[in-house]
Structure formats: structure tokens, C-alpha cells
Motif scaffolding. Structure first.
Motif, PDB file in Angstrom:
ATOM      1  N   ARG A  15     -16.507  16.810   1.220  1.00 28.17           N
ATOM      2  CA  ARG A  15     -17.136  16.013   0.215  1.00 28.17           C
ATOM      3  C   ARG A  15     -16.304  14.365   0.092  1.00 28.17           C
ATOM      4  O   ARG A  15     -16.801  13.296  -0.088  1.00 28.17           O
ATOM      5  N   HIS A  16     -14.988  14.724   0.048  1.00 30.15           N
ATOM      6  CA  HIS A  16     -14.042  13.297   0.010  1.00 30.15           C
ATOM      7  C   HIS A  16     -13.746  13.038   1.317  1.00 30.15           C
ATOM      8  O   HIS A  16     -13.701  13.689   2.522  1.00 30.15           O
ATOM      9  N   ALA A  17     -13.289  11.812   1.563  1.00 27.15           N
ATOM     10  CA  ALA A  17     -13.130  11.074   2.761  1.00 27.15           C
ATOM     11  C   ALA A  17     -11.845  11.628   3.110  1.00 27.15           C
ATOM     12  O   ALA A  17     -10.829  11.753   2.679  1.00 27.15           O
ATOM     13  N   THR A  18     -11.893  11.661   4.466  1.00 27.01           N
ATOM     14  CA  THR A  18     -10.722  12.208   5.227  1.00 27.01           C
ATOM     15  C   THR A  18      -9.445  10.911   5.293  1.00 27.01           C
ATOM     16  O   THR A  18     -10.102   9.996   5.247  1.00 27.01           O
ATOM     17  N   GLY A  19      -8.383  11.147   5.755  1.00 22.73           N
ATOM     18  CA  GLY A  19      -7.349  10.262   5.462  1.00 22.73           C
ATOM     19  C   GLY A  19      -7.923   9.105   6.588  1.00 22.73           C
ATOM     20  O   GLY A  19      -7.783   8.100   6.511  1.00 22.73           O
ATOM     21  N   ALA A  20      -8.452   9.451   7.753  1.00 25.67           N
ATOM     22  CA  ALA A  20      -8.813   8.647   9.012  1.00 25.67           C
ATOM     23  C   ALA A  20      -9.938   7.808   8.236  1.00 25.67           C
ATOM     24  O   ALA A  20     -10.291   6.808   8.652  1.00 25.67           O
ATOM     25  N   ILE A  21     -10.955   8.633   7.994  1.00 31.51           N
ATOM     26  CA  ILE A  21     -12.202   7.590   7.179  1.00 31.51           C
ATOM     27  C   ILE A  21     -11.861   6.747   6.055  1.00 31.51           C
ATOM     28  O   ILE A  21     -12.090   5.529   5.964  1.00 31.51           O
ATOM     29  N   ARG A  22     -10.727   7.322   5.118  1.00 30.87           N
ATOM     30  CA  ARG A  22     -10.332   6.241   4.295  1.00 30.87           C
ATOM     31  C   ARG A  22      -9.675   4.909   4.786  1.00 30.87           C
ATOM     32  O   ARG A  22      -9.782   3.851   4.329  1.00 30.87           O
ATOM     33  N   ARG A  23      -8.625   5.310   5.991  1.00 26.49           N
ATOM     34  CA  ARG A  23      -8.155   4.031   6.344  1.00 26.49           C
ATOM     35  C   ARG A  23      -9.415   3.008   7.179  1.00 26.49           C
ATOM     36  O   ARG A  23      -8.971   1.918   7.070  1.00 26.49           O
ATOM     37  N   ALA A  24     -10.117   3.666   7.850  1.00 29.60           N
ATOM     38  CA  ALA A  24     -11.300   2.968   8.308  1.00 29.60           C
ATOM     39  C   ALA A  24     -12.033   2.036   6.935  1.00 29.60           C
ATOM     40  O   ALA A  24     -12.568   0.943   7.510  1.00 29.60           O
ATOM     41  N   LEU A  25     -12.326   2.746   5.966  1.00 31.96           N
ATOM     42  CA  LEU A  25     -12.701   1.898   4.822  1.00 31.96           C
ATOM     43  C   LEU A  25     -12.180   0.938   4.466  1.00 31.96           C
ATOM     44  O   LEU A  25     -12.550  -0.262   4.025  1.00 31.96           O
ATOM     45  N   HIS A  26     -10.624   1.123   4.442  1.00 29.74           N
ATOM     46  CA  HIS A  26      -9.631  -0.090   4.044  1.00 29.74           C
ATOM     47  C   HIS A  26      -9.919  -1.216   4.820  1.00 29.74           C
ATOM     48  O   HIS A  26      -9.998  -2.272   4.401  1.00 29.74           O
ATOM     49  N   ILE A  27      -9.846  -0.931   6.247  1.00 33.23           N
ATOM     50  CA  ILE A  27     -10.106  -2.065   7.173  1.00 33.23           C
ATOM     51  C   ILE A  27     -11.491  -2.741   7.138  1.00 33.23           C
ATOM     52  O   ILE A  27     -11.550  -4.047   7.289  1.00 33.23           O
ATOM     53  N   ARG A  28     -12.517  -1.894   6.946  1.00 34.95           N
ATOM     54  CA  ARG A  28     -13.689  -2.602   6.892  1.00 34.95           C
ATOM     55  C   ARG A  28     -14.042  -3.277   5.534  1.00 34.95           C
ATOM     56  O   ARG A  28     -14.488  -4.388   5.424  1.00 34.95           O
ATOM     57  N   ASP A  29     -13.755  -2.501   4.717  1.00 33.32           N
ATOM     58  CA  ASP A  29     -14.131  -2.914   3.226  1.00 33.32           C
ATOM     59  C   ASP A  29     -13.244  -4.092   2.556  1.00 33.32           C
ATOM     60  O   ASP A  29     -13.357  -4.901   1.645  1.00 33.32           O
ATOM     61  N   LYS A  30     -11.875  -3.678   2.731  1.00 32.55           N
ATOM     62  CA  LYS A  30     -10.772  -4.326   2.433  1.00 32.55           C
ATOM     63  C   LYS A  30     -10.571  -4.395   0.830  1.00 32.55           C
ATOM     64  O   LYS A  30      -9.711  -4.911  -0.015  1.00 32.55           O
ATOM     65  N   GLY A  31     -11.453  -3.604   0.201  1.00 33.22           N
ATOM     66  CA  GLY A  31     -11.438  -3.381  -1.424  1.00 33.22           C
ATOM     67  C   GLY A  31     -12.578  -3.114  -1.997  1.00 33.22           C
ATOM     68  O   GLY A  31     -13.755  -2.728  -1.103  1.00 33.22           O
ATOM     69  N   CYS A  32     -12.617  -3.299  -3.341  1.00 34.94           N
ATOM     70  CA  CYS A  32     -14.031  -2.916  -3.838  1.00 34.94           C
ATOM     71  C   CYS A  32     -15.173  -3.833  -3.281  1.00 34.94           C
ATOM     72  O   CYS A  32     -14.922  -5.111  -3.122  1.00 34.94           O
ATOM     73  N   THR A  33     -16.554  -3.178  -2.779  1.00 35.61           N
ATOM     74  CA  THR A  33     -17.233  -4.036  -2.169  1.00 35.61           C
ATOM     75  C   THR A  33     -18.473  -4.671  -3.236  1.00 35.61           C
ATOM     76  O   THR A  33     -19.327  -5.162  -2.778  1.00 35.61           O
ATOM     77  N   PHE A  34     -18.352  -4.293  -4.439  1.00 36.68           N
ATOM     78  CA  PHE A  34     -19.343  -4.896  -5.404  1.00 36.68           C
ATOM     79  C   PHE A  34     -19.004  -6.492  -5.385  1.00 36.68           C
ATOM     80  O   PHE A  34     -18.099  -6.989  -5.417  1.00 36.68           O
ATOM     81  N   PRO A  35     -20.269  -7.183  -5.471  1.00 32.10           N
ATOM     82  CA  PRO A  35     -20.155  -8.563  -5.421  1.00 32.10           C
ATOM     83  C   PRO A  35     -19.112  -9.126  -6.418  1.00 32.10           C
ATOM     84  O   PRO A  35     -19.296  -8.986  -7.640  1.00 32.10           O
ATOM     85  N   GLY A  36     -18.082 -10.046  -6.016  1.00 29.13           N
ATOM     86  CA  GLY A  36     -17.411 -10.788  -6.747  1.00 29.13           C
ATOM     87  C   GLY A  36     -15.940 -10.010  -7.300  1.00 29.13           C
ATOM     88  O   GLY A  36     -15.222 -10.656  -7.851  1.00 29.13           O
ATOM     89  N   CYS A  37     -16.120  -8.658  -6.920  1.00 26.68           N
ATOM     90  CA  CYS A  37     -14.783  -7.891  -7.467  1.00 26.68           C
ATOM     91  C   CYS A  37     -13.613  -8.006  -6.538  1.00 26.68           C
ATOM     92  O   CYS A  37     -13.821  -8.198  -5.340  1.00 26.68           O
ATOM     93  N   ASP A  38     -12.247  -8.161  -7.093  1.00 25.66           N
ATOM     94  CA  ASP A  38     -11.343  -8.539  -6.401  1.00 25.66           C
ATOM     95  C   ASP A  38     -10.292  -7.279  -6.113  1.00 25.66           C
ATOM     96  O   ASP A  38      -8.992  -7.490  -5.907  1.00 25.66           O
ATOM     97  N   ARG A  39     -10.759  -6.188  -6.641  1.00 27.30           N
ATOM     98  CA  ARG A  39      -9.790  -4.983  -6.493  1.00 27.30           C
ATOM     99  C   ARG A  39      -9.563  -4.441  -5.247  1.00 27.30           C
ATOM    100  O   ARG A  39     -10.456  -4.654  -4.383  1.00 27.30           O
ATOM    101  N   PRO A  40      -8.232  -4.313  -4.921  1.00 28.24           N
ATOM    102  CA  PRO A  40      -7.672  -3.860  -3.745  1.00 28.24           C
ATOM    103  C   PRO A  40      -8.041  -2.531  -3.302  1.00 28.24           C
ATOM    104  O   PRO A  40      -8.439  -1.725  -4.274  1.00 28.24           O
ATOM    105  N   PRO A  41      -7.890  -1.847  -1.960  1.00 27.91           N
ATOM    106  CA  PRO A  41      -8.496  -0.685  -1.540  1.00 27.91           C
ATOM    107  C   PRO A  41      -7.710   0.443  -2.374  1.00 27.91           C
ATOM    108  O   PRO A  41      -8.258   1.580  -2.594  1.00 27.91           O
ATOM    109  N   ARG A  42      -6.545   0.082  -2.698  1.00 22.60           N
ATOM    110  CA  ARG A  42      -5.768   1.259  -3.582  1.00 22.60           C
ATOM    111  C   ARG A  42      -6.471   1.600  -4.751  1.00 22.60           C
ATOM    112  O   ARG A  42      -5.936   2.598  -5.381  1.00 22.60           O
ATOM    113  N   TRP A  43      -7.143   0.810  -5.124  1.00 19.35           N
ATOM    114  CA  TRP A  43      -7.847   1.002  -6.660  1.00 19.35           C
ATOM    115  C   TRP A  43      -9.146   1.251  -6.386  1.00 19.35           C
ATOM    116  O   TRP A  43      -9.917   1.420  -7.547  1.00 19.35           O
TER     117      TRP A  43
END
Length: 107
Positions: free
Chosen positions: A8-36
Motif C-alpha cells: 500500500r505504501h510507496a517503496t523507497g525507490a518509488i518515493r525517491r522518484a516522486l521526490h524527483i518528479r514532484d519536488k514537493g506537494c503537487t497541490f496548486p500554489g503549495c510550497d511544502r517540500p517533499p519531506r513534508w
């Protein structure tokens, strides 16, 4: 980068790929970094959605709760470039044009 229905939860590799692709919260206008952020299933896990890069987007806790609240009317889909697009409810945008978070893409 596909755990399918095994996890159900993202693996470490998937999570790292999400960090690279999304760079943080993807909701319009949000500035939260990936670790949050949490990895959100676009097609919910309970509805049979797999745990893979094309079915996940990073969302901060506030926006994760907002997206899960059915009364808000927000919807997420992947755009043609495989990045998350947010479809606003009609009371915010009657034309329901897809929106993106451009904050993280500037960095």
C-alpha cells in the motif's frame, strides 16, 4: 517502480522518484517540500489502485485531507507529461480547467 497491489505504501525507490518528479506537494500554489508530504494514490488503494509512480502524487497533510474529503470536489489526474493535474470543483472554476503547482518546477 511498480509495487502493484503487493504494498500500500510507496517503496523507497518509488518515493525517491516522486521526490524527483514532484519536488514537493503537487497541490496548486503549495510550497511544502517533499519531506513534508505523503504519497497519495490517484486511484485510491481501497478502490483497487496500484502503488506505482503513475498512480501516486506527493501531497502535504493539509492537501491530502482536502483531496480525500468528497465534499470539496477536487480531482487529480496525470497530464500527458505524466505530472499531476488538479481539476477544481465547479464553484472554484466553472470550466474545471486543470491546474498545476508551478512553484516547485521553478526551482
Amino acid at each position: 517502480l511498480n509495487a502493484g497491489r503487493r504494498r500500500r505504501h510507496a517503496t523507497g525507490a518509488i518515493r525517491r522518484a516522486l521526490h524527483i518528479r514532484d519536488k514537493g506537494c503537487t497541490f496548486p500554489g503549495c510550497d511544502r517540500p517533499p519531506r513534508w508530504t505523503d504519497a497519495h494514490h490517484l486511484t485510491h488503494w481501497a478502490d483497487g489502485g496500484p502503488t506505482n509512480l503513475d498512480n501516486l502524487a506527493l501531497l502535504c497533510r493539509e492537501h491530502h485531507r482536502l483531496i480525500h474529503d468528497p465534499t470539496t470536489g477536487w480531482h487529480i489526474q496525470l497530464g500527458p507529461d505524466r505530472r499531476p493535474d488538479f481539476i477544481p470543483p465547479p464553484d472554484i472554476d466553472p470550466t474545471r480547467q486543470p491546474q498545476r503547482n508551478l512553484y516547485h518546477q521553478r526551482q
